[in-house]
Scaffold this motif. Structure first.
Motif, mmCIF file in Angstrom:
data_model
loop_
_atom_site.group_PDB
_atom_site.id
_atom_site.type_symbol
_atom_site.label_atom_id
_atom_site.label_comp_id
_atom_site.label_asym_id
_atom_site.label_seq_id
_atom_site.Cartn_x
_atom_site.Cartn_y
_atom_site.Cartn_z
ATOM 1 N N HIS A 128 54.951 93.274 -7.609
ATOM 2 C CA HIS A 128 53.807 92.387 -7.885
ATOM 3 C C HIS A 128 52.495 93.133 -8.078
ATOM 4 O O HIS A 128 52.347 94.281 -7.682
ATOM 5 C CB HIS A 128 53.692 91.366 -6.760
ATOM 6 N N CYS A 129 51.548 92.401 -8.670
ATOM 7 C CA CYS A 129 50.219 92.969 -8.896
ATOM 8 C C CYS A 129 49.545 93.213 -7.538
ATOM 9 O O CYS A 129 49.672 92.386 -6.627
ATOM 10 C CB CYS A 129 49.378 92.019 -9.738
ATOM 11 N N SER A 130 48.797 94.289 -7.452
ATOM 12 C CA SER A 130 48.311 94.763 -6.146
ATOM 13 C C SER A 130 47.410 93.786 -5.406
ATOM 14 O O SER A 130 47.353 93.793 -4.186
ATOM 15 C CB SER A 130 47.525 96.061 -6.355
ATOM 16 N N PHE A 131 46.699 92.934 -6.150
ATOM 17 C CA PHE A 131 45.678 92.081 -5.525
ATOM 18 C C PHE A 131 46.181 90.678 -5.242
ATOM 19 O O PHE A 131 45.499 89.878 -4.593
ATOM 20 C CB PHE A 131 44.483 91.956 -6.488
ATOM 21 N N ALA A 256 48.519 101.739 -11.869
ATOM 22 C CA ALA A 256 48.303 101.922 -10.430
ATOM 23 C C ALA A 256 48.381 100.608 -9.658
ATOM 24 O O ALA A 256 48.655 100.603 -8.466
ATOM 25 C CB ALA A 256 46.940 102.575 -10.202
ATOM 26 N N ASN A 257 48.135 99.497 -10.341
ATOM 27 C CA ASN A 257 48.127 98.197 -9.652
ATOM 28 C C ASN A 257 49.308 97.318 -10.050
ATOM 29 O O ASN A 257 49.353 96.131 -9.718
ATOM 30 C CB ASN A 257 46.813 97.458 -9.943
ATOM 31 N N ASN A 258 50.222 97.920 -10.803
ATOM 32 C CA ASN A 258 51.424 97.213 -11.221
ATOM 33 C C ASN A 258 51.094 95.905 -11.939
ATOM 34 O O ASN A 258 51.717 94.865 -11.685
ATOM 35 C CB ASN A 258 52.307 96.941 -9.991
ATOM 36 N N LEU A 259 50.099 95.938 -12.801
ATOM 37 C CA LEU A 259 49.696 94.727 -13.517
ATOM 38 C C LEU A 259 50.758 94.359 -14.541
ATOM 39 O O LEU A 259 51.601 95.174 -14.899
ATOM 40 C CB LEU A 259 48.324 94.927 -14.171
ATOM 41 N N LYS A 260 50.658 93.123 -15.024
ATOM 42 C CA LYS A 260 51.795 92.563 -15.765
ATOM 43 C C LYS A 260 51.832 92.888 -17.246
ATOM 44 O O LYS A 260 52.866 92.707 -17.884
ATOM 45 C CB LYS A 260 51.806 91.049 -15.571
ATOM 46 N N ALA A 261 50.701 93.324 -17.837
ATOM 47 C CA ALA A 261 50.713 93.502 -19.293
ATOM 48 C C ALA A 261 49.785 94.625 -19.721
ATOM 49 O O ALA A 261 48.691 94.784 -19.175
ATOM 50 C CB ALA A 261 50.289 92.199 -19.963
ATOM 51 N N MET A 262 50.232 95.369 -20.726
ATOM 52 C CA MET A 262 49.381 96.392 -21.331
ATOM 53 C C MET A 262 48.444 95.716 -22.345
ATOM 54 O O MET A 262 48.751 94.619 -22.822
ATOM 55 C CB MET A 262 50.242 97.453 -22.041
ATOM 56 N N PRO A 263 47.339 96.385 -22.696
ATOM 57 C CA PRO A 263 46.380 95.730 -23.608
ATOM 58 C C PRO A 263 47.011 95.247 -24.908
ATOM 59 O O PRO A 263 46.683 94.171 -25.404
ATOM 60 C CB PRO A 263 45.351 96.836 -23.873
ATOM 61 N N GLU A 264 47.962 96.030 -25.456
ATOM 62 C CA GLU A 264 48.557 95.590 -26.730
ATOM 63 C C GLU A 264 49.395 94.319 -26.543
ATOM 64 O O GLU A 264 49.483 93.483 -27.440
ATOM 65 C CB GLU A 264 49.352 96.713 -27.415
#
Ligand code: SF4
Length: 489
Positions: A128-131, A256-264
């Protein structure tokens, strides 16, 4: 508040108000519930802390379940701490939401109440996302489609006309299947059944909007998500927003925060929603547009992050795409989230830079974007006048409504159609549509599209006018304004 914000007629409750309420009720248990169980904080860029309010019981799981259990047992009513706390099930929501729908009649704004429909909670990602606090709810617990429709039916029969399919972290993942991929595979048929069923049971509803969408899901499953977006546009009401948690355009922060999507991926998702949703709908706004949420204060953030985030937004603007809402916030750190182990937010090191960044986005992105989404002369239907403060402020009923300032005193609690005639930073200026040019507050004439001070004076001096021709003969250069006015005696 997990996502603190500023609102036209309300501000998030504070601890001293909670305390006052707790002490006003002397002969019964007072239970406090909701995300506050995860900690209390007043604004982003800070830590949500534990708190202590004597005389008040905190629901450590679901407040609905705790209340139900307390009411169901006479002995525990006077001794609520003895009740074991638990989460409510989707079967219980099905029962309680139907039986409890009458409660909307007690809302001070009834029948003008937006009803949020929960479809599921929890997050289907393996990591999951870090926050984020959503993983505390576990894997998605989808509600039955027929249960949600029964809830709508019950609310509708109690007078509800405004609905938002909210709560879930990603509407496109409602009833999605776990196929072993990083993201669940969306089920367009399930979402069609949901929307179709809602419209069938509530044929005269006035608003049906959505809330969150995961841009990662849309980018990973474009075919399924295109079908879903088409279903939404077919059955919803216009002015809808798919709020996408992008969080950051900086690849190093994303990793680093395991976010769900890259900018593209986010850009692909924005393009897809624009392709399907950008046509203007009945209420004057585009049918369905993306919103973007960006968070600062995450791990690995550097000054470069601000540059990358701005460049991403600028690219959206420059490529002619539309975004209805850009939400910029500083992270609020909740206990037990991965970020809490490394970031205590005692002092957000880039706070000043964040404020500057926000101002820059408001000026250079939001403002021109607003002009694109709502050009001068757009007629917005059914703006509810809510507050008068030298200017009347109103909003359309929506998941994410735009604020409209009308420079005259209009009765609050009433709906009015508005011609958009100018812009604040994130708000609109408008005049009632059509404007009764013979009798209206002279101030409003100045704000009509294409008028200005000089012509406004001429019009005021030569009132009344019989019809368009009469006005046209007496005032020069009025063509642009004619579609927005009417002539009453
Ligand atoms: S923000 Fe991340 S962790 Fe939270 S619900 Fe969305 S994808 Fe899941």
């Amino acid at each position: 508040m997990t996502v603190p914000g500023k609102y036209l007629r309300g501000i998030p409750i504070n601890l001293s108000e909670i305390n006052d309420i707790a002490h006003a009720a002397t002969s019964r248990p007072v239970i406090l519930g909701g995300p506050i169980r995860l900690g209390y904080g007043t604004q982003g860029g800070s830590k949500a802390d534990d708190f202590d309010l004597p005389g008040l019981m905190l629901a450590l799981k679901d407040i609905e379940a705790l209340t139900y259990d307390i009411l169901g047992s006479k002995s525990s009513f006077h001794n609520p701490e003895s009740i074991p706390q638990r989460s409510r099930s989707t079967v219980e929501i099905a029962r309680w939401s139907v039986k409890g729908a009458f409660v909307i009649k007690q809302h001070p704004d009834y029948p003008h109440v937006m009803c949020e429909l929960e479809t599921f909670r929890g997050c289907g990602r393996p990591d999951h996302c870090s926050f984020c606090t959503e993983p505390f709810y576990g894997d998605p617990d989808f509600r039955d489609i027929t249960d949600i429709i029964s809830e709508v039916d019950s609310l509708y029969h109690n007078g509800a006309r405004y609905f938002r399919i909210g709560r879930q972290s990603d509407l496109f993942s409602f009833m999605a299947k776990d196929t072993g991929d990083e993201l669940l595979r969306p089920d367009p048929k399930a979402i069609e059944r949901l929307y179709k069923g809602i419209r069938k049971t509530a044929p005269q509803l006035k608003v049906l909007h959505m809330d969150n969408a995961n841009p990662g899901t849309i980018a990973a499953f474009p075919d399924e998500c295109e079908k879903i977006a088409r279903t939404i546009v077919q059955y919803h009401t216009s002015g809808d927003v798919a709020a996408m948690g992008m969080e950051s355009a900086d690849p190093s922060v994303i990793k680093a925060n395991n976010l769900k999507a890259m900018p593209e991926d986010v850009l692909d998702a924005i393009r897809l929603i624009n392709r399907i949703g950008s046509a203007r709908g009945k209420n004057g706004l585009p049918e369905l547009l993306p919103g973007i949420n960006i968070i600062h204060g995450l791990k690995n953030e550097t000054p470069e992050t601000f540059r990358l985030n701005f460049a991403f937004l600028k690219n959206i603007l420059d490529t002619g795409l539309m975004v209805r809402r850009i939400n910029l916030r500083q992270v609020m750190v909740f206990p037990d989230t991965p970020i809490s182990k490394e970031n205590n937010m005692d002092q957000y090191q880039y706070h000043d830079q964040f404020i500057k960044f926000k101002k820059k986005v408001r000026k250079k992105i939001d403002h021109p974007m607003l002009k694109r989404v709502v050009p001068i002369g757009t007629v917005l239907k059914d703006v509810m006048c809510e507050v008068y403060n030298g200017i009347t402020f109103g909003r359309q009923f929506a998941s994410y409504p735009l604020l409209v300032g009308i420079p005259s005193k209009l009765p609050t609690g009433r709906f009015v159609d508005i011609t958009v005639s100018g812009y604040g930073q994130r708000s609109l200026t408008g005049v009632p549509y059509p404007l009764d040019i013979n009798n209206t507050d002279p101030k409003l004439i100045y704000y009509l599209p294409g008028i200005g001070k000089k012509r406004a004076h001429t019009i005021i001096g030569k009132r009344p006018f019989i019809d368009q021709k009469d006005l046209y003969d007496k005032v020069e250069g009025i063509e642009e304004t004619l579609p927005y006015i009417e002539f009453r005696d």
